[in-house]
Design a protein around this motif. Structure first.
Motif, PDB file in Angstrom:
ATOM      1  N   GLN A  54       0.728  -0.856  -0.371  1.00 45.42           N
ATOM      2  CA  GLN A  54       0.215  -0.168  -0.042  1.00 45.42           C
ATOM      3  C   GLN A  54       0.885   1.515   0.072  1.00 45.42           C
ATOM      4  N   ILE A  55       1.740   0.992   0.520  1.00 51.03           N
ATOM      5  CA  ILE A  55       2.650   2.592   0.589  1.00 51.03           C
ATOM      6  C   ILE A  55       3.762   2.215  -0.706  1.00 51.03           C
ATOM      7  N   CYS A  56       3.851   1.327  -1.275  1.00 54.08           N
ATOM      8  CA  CYS A  56       4.312   2.240  -2.149  1.00 54.08           C
ATOM      9  C   CYS A  56       3.841   2.877  -2.903  1.00 54.08           C
ATOM     10  N   GLN A  57       2.495   1.297  -3.501  1.00 60.32           N
ATOM     11  CA  GLN A  57       1.148   2.220  -4.517  1.00 60.32           C
ATOM     12  C   GLN A  57       0.817   3.295  -4.398  1.00 60.32           C
ATOM     13  N   ASP A  58       0.693   4.468  -2.884  1.00 58.95           N
ATOM     14  CA  ASP A  58       1.067   5.133  -2.901  1.00 58.95           C
ATOM     15  C   ASP A  58       1.985   6.640  -3.440  1.00 58.95           C
ATOM     16  N   LEU A  59       2.739   5.923  -2.945  1.00 59.15           N
ATOM     17  CA  LEU A  59       3.877   7.205  -3.595  1.00 59.15           C
ATOM     18  C   LEU A  59       3.268   7.074  -4.847  1.00 59.15           C
ATOM     19  N   LEU A  60       3.371   5.841  -5.472  1.00 57.10           N
ATOM     20  CA  LEU A  60       3.933   5.466  -7.014  1.00 57.10           C
ATOM     21  C   LEU A  60       2.690   7.115  -7.518  1.00 57.10           C
ATOM     22  N   ARG A  61       1.564   6.419  -6.967  1.00 59.38           N
ATOM     23  CA  ARG A  61       0.928   7.674  -7.362  1.00 59.38           C
ATOM     24  C   ARG A  61       0.588   9.150  -6.837  1.00 59.38           C
ATOM     25  N   ILE A  62       1.514   9.288  -6.507  1.00 54.79           N
ATOM     26  CA  ILE A  62       2.150  10.510  -6.838  1.00 54.79           C
ATOM     27  C   ILE A  62       3.329  11.102  -7.629  1.00 54.79           C
ATOM     28  N   ALA A  64       7.326  14.215   0.181  1.00 53.04           N
ATOM     29  CA  ALA A  64       8.030  14.110   1.050  1.00 53.04           C
ATOM     30  C   ALA A  64       6.857  14.152   2.009  1.00 53.04           C
ATOM     31  N   GLU A  65       5.608  15.110   3.018  1.00 57.71           N
ATOM     32  CA  GLU A  65       4.782  15.154   3.075  1.00 57.71           C
ATOM     33  C   GLU A  65       4.046  13.950   3.444  1.00 57.71           C
ATOM     34  N   TYR A  66       3.775  13.070   2.231  1.00 58.85           N
ATOM     35  CA  TYR A  66       3.293  11.788   2.755  1.00 58.85           C
ATOM     36  C   TYR A  66       4.683  10.860   3.161  1.00 58.85           C
ATOM     37  N   VAL A  67       5.739  11.112   3.383  1.00 53.66           N
ATOM     38  CA  VAL A  67       6.407  10.464   4.297  1.00 53.66           C
ATOM     39  C   VAL A  67       6.474  10.921   5.924  1.00 53.66           C
ATOM     40  N   MET A  68       6.540  12.015   5.548  1.00 51.07           N
ATOM     41  CA  MET A  68       6.133  12.743   7.241  1.00 51.07           C
ATOM     42  C   MET A  68       4.728  12.167   8.232  1.00 51.07           C
ATOM     43  N   THR A  69       4.225  12.370   6.898  1.00 48.38           N
ATOM     44  CA  THR A  69       2.724  11.717   7.887  1.00 48.38           C
ATOM     45  C   THR A  69       3.216  10.447   8.099  1.00 48.38           C
ATOM     46  N   SER A  70       3.490   9.524   7.667  1.00 54.23           N
ATOM     47  CA  SER A  70       3.972   8.252   7.870  1.00 54.23           C
ATOM     48  C   SER A  70       4.855   7.662   8.908  1.00 54.23           C
ATOM     49  N   LEU A  71       6.157   8.985   9.452  1.00 51.90           N
ATOM     50  CA  LEU A  71       6.882   9.158   9.542  1.00 51.90           C
ATOM     51  C   LEU A  71       6.413   9.339  11.327  1.00 51.90           C
ATOM     52  N   HIS A  72       5.492  10.599  11.269  1.00 47.20           N
ATOM     53  CA  HIS A  72       4.644  10.979  12.162  1.00 47.20           C
ATOM     54  C   HIS A  72       3.781   9.320  12.882  1.00 47.20           C
ATOM     55  N   GLU A  73       3.534   9.304  12.232  1.00 45.41           N
ATOM     56  CA  GLU A  73       1.593   7.856  12.458  1.00 45.41           C
ATOM     57  C   GLU A  73       2.810   7.087  14.065  1.00 45.41           C
ATOM     58  N   VAL A  74       3.776   7.689  13.738  1.00 42.02           N
ATOM     59  CA  VAL A  74       4.310   5.859  14.538  1.00 42.02           C
ATOM     60  C   VAL A  74       4.978   6.512  15.942  1.00 42.02           C
ATOM     61  N   GLY A  75       5.177   8.045  15.662  1.00 42.45           N
ATOM     62  CA  GLY A  75       5.442   8.870  17.116  1.00 42.45           C
ATOM     63  C   GLY A  75       7.664   9.238  16.638  1.00 42.45           C
ATOM     64  N   LEU A  76       7.631   9.411  15.246  1.00 42.70           N
ATOM     65  CA  LEU A  76       9.000   9.386  14.763  1.00 42.70           C
ATOM     66  C   LEU A  76       8.978  11.720  14.553  1.00 42.70           C
TER      67      LEU A  76
END
Length: 445
Positions: free
Chosen positions: A20-28, A45-57
Protein backbone atom coordinates in the motif's frame (compact mmCIF):
# COMPACT_ATOMS: atom_id res chain seq x y z
CA UNK A 1 -20.72 -8.48 35.82
CA UNK A 2 -17.48 -10.05 34.69
CA UNK A 3 -15.20 -8.48 32.11
CA UNK A 4 -13.69 -10.46 29.31
CA UNK A 5 -10.08 -10.11 28.26
CA UNK A 6 -9.75 -8.71 24.77
CA UNK A 7 -6.79 -9.54 22.57
CA UNK A 8 -4.49 -6.58 21.87
CA UNK A 9 -4.73 -5.05 18.44
CA UNK A 10 -1.95 -6.62 16.35
CA UNK A 11 0.80 -4.30 15.19
CA UNK A 12 0.76 -4.04 11.37
CA UNK A 13 3.90 -5.62 9.95
CA UNK A 14 6.08 -4.21 7.21
CA UNK A 15 4.84 -6.99 4.92
CA UNK A 16 1.26 -5.90 5.62
CA UNK A 17 1.95 -2.26 4.71
CA UNK A 18 4.65 -2.18 2.07
CA UNK A 19 2.44 -2.76 -0.97
CA UNK A 20 0.00 0.00 0.00
CA UNK A 21 2.82 2.41 0.80
CA UNK A 22 4.47 1.73 -2.55
CA UNK A 23 1.13 2.14 -4.32
CA UNK A 24 0.54 5.48 -2.59
CA UNK A 25 3.99 6.75 -3.58
CA UNK A 26 3.56 5.64 -7.20
CA UNK A 27 0.38 7.71 -7.40
CA UNK A 28 2.26 10.89 -6.51
CA UNK A 29 3.78 12.39 -9.65
CA UNK A 30 7.33 13.48 -8.78
CA UNK A 31 8.66 13.69 -12.33
CA UNK A 32 12.04 15.40 -12.54
CA UNK A 33 12.61 17.01 -15.94
CA UNK A 34 15.93 18.45 -14.86
CA UNK A 35 14.92 22.02 -15.71
CA UNK A 36 12.78 22.95 -12.71
CA UNK A 37 9.50 22.46 -14.57
CA UNK A 38 8.28 19.32 -12.80
CA UNK A 39 5.92 19.05 -9.84
CA UNK A 40 8.73 18.60 -7.33
CA UNK A 41 8.90 16.17 -4.44
CA UNK A 42 6.93 18.14 -1.83
CA UNK A 43 3.78 16.00 -1.95
CA UNK A 44 5.76 12.77 -1.61
CA UNK A 45 7.87 14.27 1.18
CA UNK A 46 4.71 15.23 3.07
CA UNK A 47 3.46 11.65 2.67
CA UNK A 48 6.72 10.40 4.18
CA UNK A 49 6.41 12.91 7.01
CA UNK A 50 2.88 11.72 7.81
CA UNK A 51 3.97 8.07 7.72
CA UNK A 52 6.77 8.73 10.19
CA UNK A 53 4.73 11.03 12.44
CA UNK A 54 2.07 8.32 12.75
CA UNK A 55 4.50 6.09 14.66
CA UNK A 56 5.83 8.87 16.86
CA UNK A 57 8.98 9.92 15.00
CA UNK A 58 9.94 13.58 14.48
CA UNK A 59 11.43 13.84 10.99
CA UNK A 60 12.59 17.08 9.42
CA UNK A 61 11.42 18.27 6.01
CA UNK A 62 13.54 20.87 4.23
CA UNK A 63 13.55 22.42 0.78
CA UNK A 64 16.52 23.44 -1.32
CA UNK A 65 14.13 25.37 -3.57
CA UNK A 66 10.38 25.78 -3.52
CA UNK A 67 8.83 22.32 -3.84
CA UNK A 68 12.17 20.47 -3.90
CA UNK A 69 11.76 18.69 -0.58
CA UNK A 70 13.79 16.09 1.30
CA UNK A 71 13.07 14.34 4.61
CA UNK A 72 15.57 13.11 7.23
CA UNK A 73 15.13 11.48 10.64
CA UNK A 74 17.60 9.73 12.95
CA UNK A 75 16.68 6.48 14.70
CA UNK A 76 18.68 5.84 17.91
CA UNK A 77 20.41 2.46 17.91
CA UNK A 78 21.13 -0.09 20.59
CA UNK A 79 24.81 0.89 20.54
CA UNK A 80 25.10 4.67 20.08
CA UNK A 81 28.90 4.47 20.30
CA UNK A 82 29.07 2.79 16.89
CA UNK A 83 29.22 4.86 13.69
CA UNK A 84 25.79 5.54 12.19
CA UNK A 85 24.38 4.03 9.01
CA UNK A 86 22.59 6.16 6.39
CA UNK A 87 19.61 4.39 4.80
CA UNK A 88 18.52 6.59 1.92
CA UNK A 89 16.29 6.77 -1.12
CA UNK A 90 15.14 9.41 -3.57
CA UNK A 91 11.57 10.59 -4.09
CA UNK A 92 11.84 11.92 -7.65
CA UNK A 93 11.38 9.86 -10.81
CA UNK A 94 12.24 10.38 -14.45
CA UNK A 95 9.33 11.57 -16.62
CA UNK A 96 6.98 9.10 -18.31
CA UNK A 97 5.08 9.48 -21.58
CA UNK A 98 1.65 8.02 -20.84
CA UNK A 99 1.03 7.06 -24.49
CA UNK A 100 4.01 4.70 -24.37
CA UNK A 101 2.67 2.75 -21.37
CA UNK A 102 0.12 -0.03 -21.14
CA UNK A 103 -1.22 1.55 -17.94
CA UNK A 104 -1.33 5.00 -16.36
CA UNK A 105 2.30 5.54 -15.24
CA UNK A 106 1.02 7.29 -12.12
CA UNK A 107 -1.92 5.00 -11.44
CA UNK A 108 -0.15 2.62 -9.09
CA UNK A 109 -2.19 -0.30 -10.41
CA UNK A 110 -1.75 -3.81 -9.04
CA UNK A 111 -2.14 -6.39 -11.82
CA UNK A 112 -1.45 -10.10 -11.40
CA UNK A 113 0.75 -9.61 -8.38
CA UNK A 114 2.77 -6.71 -9.76
CA UNK A 115 2.66 -2.98 -8.97
CA UNK A 116 2.89 -0.82 -12.09
CA UNK A 117 4.05 2.76 -12.23
CA UNK A 118 6.89 5.17 -12.80
CA UNK A 119 9.27 4.60 -9.92
CA UNK A 120 8.25 1.00 -9.25
CA UNK A 121 11.90 -0.04 -9.64
CA UNK A 122 13.60 3.38 -9.43
CA UNK A 123 13.11 3.76 -6.56
CA UNK A 124 9.79 4.07 -4.79
CA UNK A 125 9.90 0.32 -4.17
CA UNK A 126 12.88 0.83 -1.86
CA UNK A 127 11.33 3.98 -0.36
CA UNK A 128 8.27 1.92 0.56
CA UNK A 129 10.35 -0.89 2.06
CA UNK A 130 12.32 1.60 4.14
CA UNK A 131 9.16 3.25 5.46
CA UNK A 132 7.40 -0.03 6.16
CA UNK A 133 10.34 -1.56 8.06
CA UNK A 134 11.00 1.53 10.16
CA UNK A 135 7.31 1.90 11.03
CA UNK A 136 7.17 -1.71 12.20
CA UNK A 137 10.35 -1.42 14.27
CA UNK A 138 9.15 1.73 16.02
CA UNK A 139 5.69 0.30 16.71
CA UNK A 140 7.24 -2.81 18.23
CA UNK A 141 9.66 -0.79 20.35
CA UNK A 142 12.70 -2.28 18.62
CA UNK A 143 15.87 -0.31 17.92
CA UNK A 144 18.35 -0.88 15.09
CA UNK A 145 21.76 -2.23 16.03
CA UNK A 146 23.26 1.25 15.62
CA UNK A 147 21.99 4.74 14.86
CA UNK A 148 20.29 4.92 11.46
CA UNK A 149 19.88 8.15 9.53
CA UNK A 150 16.79 7.62 7.38
CA UNK A 151 16.78 9.98 4.39
CA UNK A 152 14.45 10.55 1.43
CA UNK A 153 16.09 12.94 -1.04
CA UNK A 154 14.92 15.16 -3.86
CA UNK A 155 16.50 15.52 -7.29
CA UNK A 156 18.57 12.33 -7.63
CA UNK A 157 17.45 11.93 -11.25
CA UNK A 158 19.10 15.25 -12.14
CA UNK A 159 22.33 14.61 -10.25
CA UNK A 160 21.19 15.45 -6.72
CA UNK A 161 22.19 19.14 -6.67
CA UNK A 162 18.86 20.04 -5.05
CA UNK A 163 18.68 16.91 -2.89
CA UNK A 164 21.52 14.86 -1.43
CA UNK A 165 24.23 17.26 -2.57
CA UNK A 166 22.35 20.22 -1.08
CA UNK A 167 21.85 18.36 2.19
CA UNK A 168 25.53 17.40 2.40
CA UNK A 169 26.66 20.97 1.67
CA UNK A 170 24.10 22.82 3.82
CA UNK A 171 23.04 20.33 6.51
CA UNK A 172 26.05 18.06 7.13
CA UNK A 173 25.14 17.80 10.83
CA UNK A 174 22.24 15.53 9.85
CA UNK A 175 24.80 12.85 8.99
CA UNK A 176 27.09 13.36 11.97
CA UNK A 177 28.91 10.19 12.94
CA UNK A 178 27.79 8.24 9.84
CA UNK A 179 30.45 6.22 8.04
CA UNK A 180 28.42 3.89 5.78
CA UNK A 181 25.31 4.09 3.63
CA UNK A 182 23.01 1.84 1.64
CA UNK A 183 20.60 2.76 -1.11
CA UNK A 184 19.33 1.72 -4.54
CA UNK A 185 20.25 -0.65 -7.36
CA UNK A 186 21.81 -3.55 -5.53
CA UNK A 187 20.68 -6.68 -3.71
CA UNK A 188 18.35 -7.79 -6.50
CA UNK A 189 18.40 -11.33 -7.83
CA UNK A 190 19.30 -12.72 -11.22
CA UNK A 191 19.76 -16.27 -12.45
CA UNK A 192 23.12 -17.51 -13.73
CA UNK A 193 23.29 -21.03 -15.15
CA UNK A 194 20.31 -22.04 -13.03
CA UNK A 195 21.76 -20.54 -9.84
CA UNK A 196 20.06 -17.58 -8.19
CA UNK A 197 22.57 -14.83 -7.43
CA UNK A 198 22.09 -11.50 -5.69
CA UNK A 199 24.16 -8.60 -7.02
CA UNK A 200 25.42 -6.30 -4.27
CA UNK A 201 26.58 -2.97 -5.63
CA UNK A 202 30.09 -2.01 -4.57
CA UNK A 203 30.96 0.41 -7.37
CA UNK A 204 29.35 2.91 -9.70
CA UNK A 205 30.60 4.81 -12.69
CA UNK A 206 31.30 8.52 -12.74
CA UNK A 207 29.01 10.92 -14.58
CA UNK A 208 29.90 13.38 -17.31
CA UNK A 209 26.88 15.12 -18.83
CA UNK A 210 28.64 17.25 -21.40
CA UNK A 211 27.71 19.97 -23.89
CA UNK A 212 29.50 20.02 -27.25
CA UNK A 213 29.62 23.48 -28.84
CA UNK A 214 30.67 24.18 -32.42
CA UNK A 215 31.07 27.71 -33.76
CA UNK A 216 31.19 28.56 -37.44
CA UNK A 217 30.37 31.33 -39.90
CA UNK A 218 26.70 32.13 -40.26
CA UNK A 219 25.43 32.73 -43.77
CA UNK A 220 23.00 32.08 -46.58
CA UNK A 221 22.17 28.42 -47.16
CA UNK A 222 22.74 28.76 -50.92
CA UNK A 223 26.40 29.73 -50.61
CA UNK A 224 29.52 27.59 -50.39
CA UNK A 225 30.32 27.29 -46.71
CA UNK A 226 33.50 25.62 -45.44
CA UNK A 227 33.17 26.76 -41.83
CA UNK A 228 29.80 25.23 -40.99
CA UNK A 229 29.04 24.75 -37.28
CA UNK A 230 26.53 21.98 -38.02
CA UNK A 231 29.12 20.03 -40.01
CA UNK A 232 31.76 20.46 -37.30
CA UNK A 233 29.31 19.31 -34.65
CA UNK A 234 27.94 16.37 -36.65
CA UNK A 235 31.43 15.04 -37.27
CA UNK A 236 32.30 15.30 -33.59
CA UNK A 237 29.05 13.61 -32.51
CA UNK A 238 29.67 10.77 -34.95
CA UNK A 239 33.24 10.25 -33.77
CA UNK A 240 32.22 10.21 -30.12
CA UNK A 241 29.16 8.03 -30.65
CA UNK A 242 31.07 5.48 -32.72
CA UNK A 243 34.18 5.34 -30.55
CA UNK A 244 34.98 1.83 -29.30
CA UNK A 245 36.19 2.22 -25.74
CA UNK A 246 38.62 -0.50 -24.63
CA UNK A 247 37.64 -3.05 -21.99
CA UNK A 248 39.05 -2.34 -18.53
CA UNK A 249 38.61 -4.72 -15.61
CA UNK A 250 38.13 -2.80 -12.36
CA UNK A 251 38.44 -4.85 -9.13
CA UNK A 252 34.65 -5.06 -8.70
CA UNK A 253 33.97 -6.15 -12.26
CA UNK A 254 36.78 -8.70 -12.22
CA UNK A 255 35.47 -10.18 -8.94
CA UNK A 256 31.97 -10.43 -10.44
CA UNK A 257 33.15 -12.10 -13.63
CA UNK A 258 35.27 -14.58 -11.69
CA UNK A 259 32.15 -15.43 -9.71
CA UNK A 260 30.18 -15.96 -12.93
CA UNK A 261 33.07 -18.07 -14.22
CA UNK A 262 32.75 -20.31 -11.14
CA UNK A 263 28.98 -20.67 -11.62
CA UNK A 264 29.10 -21.41 -15.35
CA UNK A 265 32.44 -23.10 -15.97
CA UNK A 266 33.12 -20.60 -18.77
CA UNK A 267 36.70 -19.42 -19.18
CA UNK A 268 37.74 -15.95 -18.06
CA UNK A 269 40.73 -14.08 -19.41
CA UNK A 270 40.70 -10.35 -18.55
CA UNK A 271 42.80 -9.73 -21.66
CA UNK A 272 40.36 -11.57 -23.97
CA UNK A 273 37.18 -9.56 -24.70
CA UNK A 274 35.48 -12.65 -26.12
CA UNK A 275 35.59 -14.44 -22.76
CA UNK A 276 34.34 -11.29 -21.03
CA UNK A 277 31.40 -11.01 -23.46
CA UNK A 278 30.46 -14.66 -22.94
CA UNK A 279 30.40 -14.25 -19.15
CA UNK A 280 28.29 -11.11 -19.42
CA UNK A 281 25.84 -12.86 -21.76
CA UNK A 282 25.49 -15.65 -19.18
CA UNK A 283 24.04 -13.17 -16.69
CA UNK A 284 20.67 -12.89 -18.40
CA UNK A 285 18.87 -9.58 -17.97
CA UNK A 286 21.56 -8.33 -15.58
CA UNK A 287 23.84 -8.13 -18.61
CA UNK A 288 22.23 -4.74 -19.32
CA UNK A 289 23.94 -3.30 -16.25
CA UNK A 290 27.14 -5.33 -16.29
CA UNK A 291 27.86 -4.90 -20.00
CA UNK A 292 28.30 -1.16 -19.53
CA UNK A 293 30.75 -1.53 -16.64
CA UNK A 294 33.66 -3.08 -18.51
CA UNK A 295 34.35 0.14 -20.41
CA UNK A 296 33.73 3.86 -20.41
CA UNK A 297 30.71 4.95 -22.45
CA UNK A 298 29.76 8.12 -24.33
CA UNK A 299 26.30 8.40 -25.85
CA UNK A 300 25.17 11.51 -27.75
CA UNK A 301 21.67 12.35 -26.53
CA UNK A 302 20.56 15.78 -27.81
CA UNK A 303 21.12 18.07 -30.81
CA UNK A 304 20.26 21.75 -31.36
CA UNK A 305 21.13 24.06 -34.23
CA UNK A 306 19.64 26.63 -36.55
CA UNK A 307 16.26 28.29 -36.94
CA UNK A 308 15.51 28.23 -40.70
CA UNK A 309 16.22 25.90 -43.61
CA UNK A 310 18.08 28.49 -45.70
CA UNK A 311 20.15 30.00 -42.86
CA UNK A 312 23.46 28.43 -41.89
CA UNK A 313 23.72 28.92 -38.12
CA UNK A 314 26.83 30.25 -36.48
CA UNK A 315 26.49 27.83 -33.57
CA UNK A 316 25.45 24.22 -33.04
CA UNK A 317 25.21 22.22 -29.81
CA UNK A 318 24.86 18.64 -28.69
CA UNK A 319 24.85 16.83 -25.36
CA UNK A 320 26.66 13.63 -24.49
CA UNK A 321 26.00 11.32 -21.56
CA UNK A 322 29.44 9.98 -20.66
CA UNK A 323 30.04 7.47 -17.86
CA UNK A 324 33.53 6.80 -16.55
CA UNK A 325 35.03 3.81 -14.79
CA UNK A 326 36.56 4.43 -11.35
CA UNK A 327 40.02 5.91 -11.78
CA UNK A 328 39.57 6.68 -15.47
CA UNK A 329 37.76 10.03 -15.46
CA UNK A 330 40.70 12.19 -16.56
CA UNK A 331 41.94 9.89 -19.30
CA UNK A 332 38.41 9.48 -20.67
CA UNK A 333 37.86 13.23 -20.79
CA UNK A 334 41.14 13.62 -22.66
CA UNK A 335 39.94 11.07 -25.21
CA UNK A 336 36.62 12.91 -25.62
CA UNK A 337 38.36 16.23 -26.22
CA UNK A 338 40.51 14.58 -28.88
CA UNK A 339 37.45 13.02 -30.53
CA UNK A 340 35.58 16.34 -30.49
CA UNK A 341 38.32 17.92 -32.60
CA UNK A 342 39.65 21.43 -32.95
CA UNK A 343 36.35 23.02 -33.99
CA UNK A 344 34.29 21.76 -31.05
CA UNK A 345 34.70 22.60 -27.39
CA UNK A 346 33.32 20.65 -24.45
CA UNK A 347 31.62 22.26 -21.46
CA UNK A 348 30.39 20.30 -18.42
CA UNK A 349 26.68 20.31 -17.60
CA UNK A 350 27.03 18.01 -14.60
CA UNK A 351 29.97 15.91 -13.50
CA UNK A 352 30.39 13.61 -10.53
CA UNK A 353 32.82 11.04 -9.22
CA UNK A 354 32.98 7.30 -9.70
CA UNK A 355 32.93 5.10 -6.60
CA UNK A 356 34.44 1.75 -5.68
CA UNK A 357 34.34 0.24 -2.19
CA UNK A 358 35.39 -3.13 -0.73
CA UNK A 359 33.27 -6.27 -0.99
CA UNK A 360 34.18 -7.04 2.60
CA UNK A 361 33.64 -5.85 6.14
CA UNK A 362 30.87 -6.06 8.74
CA UNK A 363 28.22 -4.28 6.68
CA UNK A 364 28.83 -6.47 3.62
CA UNK A 365 28.73 -9.55 5.84
CA UNK A 366 25.43 -8.37 7.36
CA UNK A 367 23.86 -7.66 3.95
CA UNK A 368 24.97 -11.06 2.69
CA UNK A 369 23.73 -12.97 5.73
CA UNK A 370 20.40 -11.09 5.67
CA UNK A 371 19.82 -12.17 2.07
CA UNK A 372 20.90 -15.77 2.63
CA UNK A 373 18.70 -16.08 5.71
CA UNK A 374 15.72 -15.59 3.39
CA UNK A 375 17.17 -17.44 0.40
CA UNK A 376 19.72 -19.97 1.71
CA UNK A 377 20.57 -21.60 -1.62
CA UNK A 378 21.56 -18.35 -3.32
CA UNK A 379 24.97 -16.73 -3.75
CA UNK A 380 25.92 -13.06 -3.39
CA UNK A 381 28.30 -11.36 -5.82
CA UNK A 382 29.64 -7.79 -6.09
CA UNK A 383 28.89 -5.70 -9.15
CA UNK A 384 29.36 -2.20 -10.52
CA UNK A 385 26.48 0.05 -11.53
CA UNK A 386 26.65 1.74 -14.92
CA UNK A 387 24.65 4.69 -13.59
CA UNK A 388 25.01 6.72 -10.42
CA UNK A 389 23.33 7.19 -7.04
CA UNK A 390 23.18 9.69 -4.19
CA UNK A 391 26.06 7.78 -2.60
CA UNK A 392 28.26 10.11 -4.66
CA UNK A 393 27.09 13.08 -2.59
CA UNK A 394 27.45 11.28 0.74
CA UNK A 395 31.00 10.32 -0.22
CA UNK A 396 31.89 14.01 0.20
CA UNK A 397 31.42 13.42 3.94
CA UNK A 398 33.62 10.31 3.90
CA UNK A 399 30.61 7.97 3.93
CA UNK A 400 31.16 4.62 2.18
CA UNK A 401 28.11 3.74 0.09
CA UNK A 402 26.65 0.45 -1.14
CA UNK A 403 23.68 -0.40 -3.35
CA UNK A 404 21.28 -2.68 -1.50
CA UNK A 405 17.56 -2.68 -2.29
CA UNK A 406 16.88 -6.40 -1.77
CA UNK A 407 14.42 -8.04 -4.16
CA UNK A 408 13.88 -11.71 -5.02
CA UNK A 409 12.72 -11.48 -8.64
CA UNK A 410 11.22 -13.97 -11.08
CA UNK A 411 13.70 -15.04 -13.72
CA UNK A 412 11.34 -13.92 -16.49
CA UNK A 413 11.24 -10.28 -15.33
CA UNK A 414 13.65 -7.95 -17.13
CA UNK A 415 14.33 -5.86 -14.05
CA UNK A 416 17.34 -3.82 -15.29
CA UNK A 417 15.50 -3.08 -18.55
CA UNK A 418 12.76 -1.21 -16.67
CA UNK A 419 15.02 1.44 -15.17
CA UNK A 420 13.97 4.63 -16.97
CA UNK A 421 11.99 2.44 -19.39
CA UNK A 422 8.28 1.95 -19.99
CA UNK A 423 5.89 -0.26 -18.02
CA UNK A 424 7.91 -0.27 -14.80
CA UNK A 425 6.58 -2.87 -12.40
CA UNK A 426 7.68 -4.75 -9.32
CA UNK A 427 6.25 -7.97 -7.86
CA UNK A 428 4.41 -7.46 -4.58
CA UNK A 429 6.05 -10.63 -3.22
CA UNK A 430 9.44 -9.03 -3.96
CA UNK A 431 8.52 -6.01 -1.86
CA UNK A 432 7.57 -8.26 1.06
CA UNK A 433 10.81 -10.20 0.68
CA UNK A 434 12.73 -6.92 0.77
CA UNK A 435 11.11 -5.85 4.04
CA UNK A 436 12.15 -9.11 5.69
CA UNK A 437 15.73 -8.70 4.54
CA UNK A 438 15.95 -5.03 5.54
CA UNK A 439 14.47 -5.78 8.96
CA UNK A 440 17.17 -8.42 9.55
CA UNK A 441 19.85 -6.08 8.31
CA UNK A 442 18.94 -3.14 10.55
CA UNK A 443 18.75 -5.46 13.55
CA UNK A 444 22.21 -6.92 12.99
CA UNK A 445 24.44 -4.51 11.08
Amino acid sequence: MTSQNTAPTPVPSAQDEVVQICQDLLRIDTSNFGDGSGPGERAAAEYVMTSLHEVGLEPELFESERGRASVVVRLPGLDPTRPALVLHGHLDVVPAQADDWRVDPFGGEEIDGLLWGRGAVDMKDMDAMMLAVVRQMVREGRKPARDVVLAFFADEEAGGALGARWAVDHRPELFEGATEAISEVGGFSTTINGQRAYLLQTAEKGIGWLRLIADGRAGHGSQVQTDNAVVHLAAAVARIGQHRWPYVMTPTVEALLRGVCDLTGLPFDPEDPATVDALIDAMGSAARFVGATVQNTSNPSQLAAGYKANVIPGRAEATVDARFLPGHEESAMATLRELAGEHVRIEPIHQDIALEVPFSGNLVDAMTSSLLAEDPEAVVLPYALSGGTDNKSLARLGITGYGFAPLLLPESLDFPGMFHGVDERVPTDSLKFGTRVLDRLLATC
